[in-house]
Design an enzyme around this catalytic site. Structure first.
Site, PDB file in Angstrom:
ATOM      1  N   HIS A  88       0.846  -1.190   0.000  1.00 41.68           N
ATOM      2  CA  HIS A  88       0.000   0.000   0.000  1.00 41.68           C
ATOM      3  C   HIS A  88       0.883   1.242   0.000  1.00 41.68           C
ATOM      4  CE1 HIS A  88       0.570  -0.883   4.403  1.00 41.68           C
ATOM      5  NE2 HIS A  88       1.012   0.362   4.314  1.00 41.68           N
TER       6      HIS A  88
HETATM    7  C1  T46 Z   1       3.083   0.681   6.847  1.00 43.03           C
HETATM    8  C2  T46 Z   1       3.852  -0.577   7.043  1.00 43.03           C
HETATM    9  C3  T46 Z   1       5.333  -0.336   7.134  1.00 43.03           C
HETATM   10  C4  T46 Z   1      -3.775  -0.623  13.805  1.00 43.03           C
HETATM   11  O1  T46 Z   1      -4.829  -0.866  14.406  1.00 43.03           O
HETATM   12  N1  T46 Z   1      -3.005   0.450  14.166  1.00 43.03           N
HETATM   13  C5  T46 Z   1      -1.833   0.750  13.549  1.00 43.03           C
HETATM   14  O2  T46 Z   1      -1.173   1.730  13.912  1.00 43.03           O
HETATM   15  C6  T46 Z   1      -1.420  -0.068  12.459  1.00 43.03           C
HETATM   16  C7  T46 Z   1      -0.124   0.238  11.711  1.00 43.03           C
HETATM   17  C8  T46 Z   1      -2.200  -1.134  12.095  1.00 43.03           C
HETATM   18  N2  T46 Z   1      -3.364  -1.399  12.756  1.00 43.03           N
HETATM   19  C9  T46 Z   1      -4.158  -2.589  12.386  1.00 43.03           C
HETATM   20  C10 T46 Z   1      -4.769  -2.542  11.008  1.00 43.03           C
HETATM   21  C11 T46 Z   1      -4.808  -4.001  10.593  1.00 43.03           C
HETATM   22  O3  T46 Z   1      -5.971  -4.592  11.116  1.00 43.03           O
HETATM   23  O4  T46 Z   1      -3.260  -3.726  12.369  1.00 43.03           O
HETATM   24  C12 T46 Z   1      -3.601  -4.616  11.316  1.00 43.03           C
HETATM   25  C13 T46 Z   1      -2.401  -4.855  10.388  1.00 43.03           C
HETATM   26  O5  T46 Z   1      -2.113  -3.638   9.673  1.00 43.03           O
HETATM   27  P1  T46 Z   1      -1.604  -3.623   8.165  1.00 43.03           P
HETATM   28  O6  T46 Z   1      -2.217  -4.729   7.415  1.00 43.03           O
HETATM   29  O7  T46 Z   1      -1.810  -2.248   7.612  1.00 43.03           O
HETATM   30  O8  T46 Z   1      -0.027  -3.919   8.381  1.00 43.03           O
HETATM   31  P2  T46 Z   1       1.153  -3.873   7.307  1.00 43.03           P
HETATM   32  O9  T46 Z   1       2.305  -4.569   7.923  1.00 43.03           O
HETATM   33  O10 T46 Z   1       0.691  -4.334   5.983  1.00 43.03           O
HETATM   34  O11 T46 Z   1       1.506  -2.308   7.164  1.00 43.03           O
HETATM   35  C14 T46 Z   1       2.012  -1.585   8.287  1.00 43.03           C
HETATM   36  C15 T46 Z   1       1.329  -0.221   8.413  1.00 43.03           C
HETATM   37  O12 T46 Z   1      -0.102  -0.393   8.426  1.00 43.03           O
HETATM   38  C16 T46 Z   1       1.656   0.714   7.269  1.00 43.03           C
HETATM   39  O13 T46 Z   1       1.271   2.019   7.614  1.00 43.03           O
HETATM   40  O14 T46 Z   1       3.558   1.617   6.217  1.00 43.03           O
HETATM   41  O15 T46 Z   1       3.413  -1.363   8.147  1.00 43.03           O
END
Ligand code: T46
Length: 141
Positions: free
Chosen positions: A49
């Site tokens: 993303h």
């Molecule tokens: C990024 C990369 C480097 C939260 O509730 N709070 C938070 O601050 C974050 C980051 C995530 N979440 C929840 C949202 C999803 O349900 O945690 C779950 C996993 O998040 P996500 O699928 O977005 O994780 P990544 O590893 O794909 O991405 C993350 C960050 O979201 C993003 O901003 O730049 O790490």
């Protein structure tokens, strides 16, 4: 590109190493959130993303991982394996995190609170928005 490796200053003495991260001394943005990612299985790719406004610094505080950073015009893969190196990732950069070692812990310092509306998770949508963003921010291309 709107991303770069940042050298973090290490305070070393006979007891080991310490790296302070404080705005505005070492951080270019005020910090509103931190999170960390670990226990990522082999073959998993996270991220996929971009963010519209968010700025972040990614640090492998343990182990190693790769980050693919992409715009419509360029692509590179950065290896993070040193707690004294941060990867600054600015707005409108597509990112994917992969090849986590078993002991990898990815610490992320973020400029804003969590806000799902700041995410662009569809690559075609990203390309459309990124084309106009980089047209008006040519210096970050
Ligand atoms: C990024 C990369 C480097 C939260 O509730 N709070 C938070 O601050 C974050 C980051 C995530 N979440 C929840 C949202 C999803 O349900 O945690 C779950 C996993 O998040 P996500 O699928 O977005 O994780 P990544 O590893 O794909 O991405 C993350 C960050 O979201 C993003 O901003 O730049 O790490």
């Amino acid at each position: 590109m709107n991303s770069r490796i940042v050298d973090l200053e290490i305070k070393t003495d006979g007891r080991g190493k310490l790296i302070p991260l404080e705005y505005p001394k070492q951080l270019s943005f005020p910090l509103q959130r931190i999170y960390y990612i670990y226990d990522v299985n082999n073959g998993i790719v996270r991220g996929r993303h971009s963010h519209r406004d968010l700025e972040q610094i990614l640090i492998a505080v343990s182990g190693s991982l790769k980050v693919r950073i992409k715009t419509p015009f360029s692509e590179e893969i950065v290896t993070l394996n040193d707690p004294s190196k941060g990867l600054y990732v600015g707005p409108m950069i597509w990112r994917e995190m992969l090849d986590f070692s078993d002991d990898a812990v990815l610490l992320v310092l973020a400029s804003h609170e969590y806000d799902e509306s700041d995410y662009i998770r569809d690559y075609e949508q990203y390309k459309n928005e990124a084309d106009s963003y980089f047209e008006s921010h040519k210096e970050q291309k």
